[in-house]
Design a protein around this motif. Structure first.
Motif, PDB file in Angstrom:
ATOM      1  N   LEU A 141      -2.730   9.278   5.980  1.00 47.70           N
ATOM      2  CA  LEU A 141      -4.116   8.826   5.864  1.00 47.70           C
ATOM      3  C   LEU A 141      -4.353   8.002   4.604  1.00 47.70           C
ATOM      4  N   GLN A 142      -3.599   8.256   3.557  1.00 48.39           N
ATOM      5  CA  GLN A 142      -3.734   7.447   2.351  1.00 48.39           C
ATOM      6  C   GLN A 142      -3.243   6.026   2.616  1.00 48.39           C
ATOM      7  N   ARG A 143      -2.298   5.878   3.527  1.00 51.11           N
ATOM      8  CA  ARG A 143      -1.768   4.560   3.892  1.00 51.11           C
ATOM      9  C   ARG A 143      -2.691   3.847   4.881  1.00 51.11           C
ATOM     10  N   ASP A 144      -3.194   4.607   5.872  1.00 53.54           N
ATOM     11  CA  ASP A 144      -4.096   4.064   6.893  1.00 53.54           C
ATOM     12  C   ASP A 144      -5.146   5.131   7.169  1.00 53.54           C
ATOM     13  N   SER A 145      -6.361   4.900   6.714  1.00 53.90           N
ATOM     14  CA  SER A 145      -7.408   5.921   6.774  1.00 53.90           C
ATOM     15  C   SER A 145      -7.981   6.133   8.174  1.00 53.90           C
TER      16      SER A 145
END
Length: 152
Positions: free
Chosen positions: A86-90
């Motif tokens: 999620l930090q890469r793609d929320s």
């Protein structure tokens, strides 16, 4: 805790989560829809390295329109893979009792974390124990429903 023991523990958490998710999905949340006094959702993220969809069963609660999940990984010093994803793609999706919704994830602000942590630990005291086991601050993750879906 020894390195080997910690690896085994993390592996078992992953295996149990997959089994839980399979039963939850097959029963549309009728089976294993609650764990430790909290409702369960299935969170699907995009793998940060593989680009493949990854699903994990997580307990949650609501804070207004947001869904709140905890990145404890059982008190491991490593954050859970779903949080790294999620930090890469929320952008992600959640499945709750047969209904899928699109969400956007973010870490709770410091003020939100301070306000929500007592609620988290009162609901499930194990989270306080997990925080004691690790040096990292266990993240509280806010999942905000897609506004387009919320308007429908």
């Amino acid at each position: 805790m020894s390195h080997t023991r910690e690896k085994v523990r993390r592996f078992l958490i992953r295996v149990m989560s997959r089994a839980h998710g399979g039963i939850y999905r097959a029963s549309s949340g009728r089976l294993l829809g609650h764990l430790a006094g909290m409702p369960v959702l299935l969170l699907t993220t995009t793998g940060r390295r593989s680009g493949r969809r990854r699903t994990v069963a997580l307990t949650y609660f609501r804070d207004g329109a947001d869904l709140v999940v905890i990145g404890s990984f059982g008190g491991s010093d490593l954050p859970p893979a779903w949080w790294l994803n999620l930090q890469r793609d929320s952008r992600a999706s959640v499945l709750i009792c047969g209904t899928t919704s699109e969400v956007t994830a973010r870490a709770a602000t410091a003020a939100e974390h301070e306000r929500l942590w007592p609620i988290v630990t009162a609901t499930h005291p194990g989270y306080a124990h997990y925080q004691e086991r690790t040096a990292r601050l266990i993240p509280i993750v806010m999942l905000t429903p897609d506004t387009k879906e919320a308007q429908v």
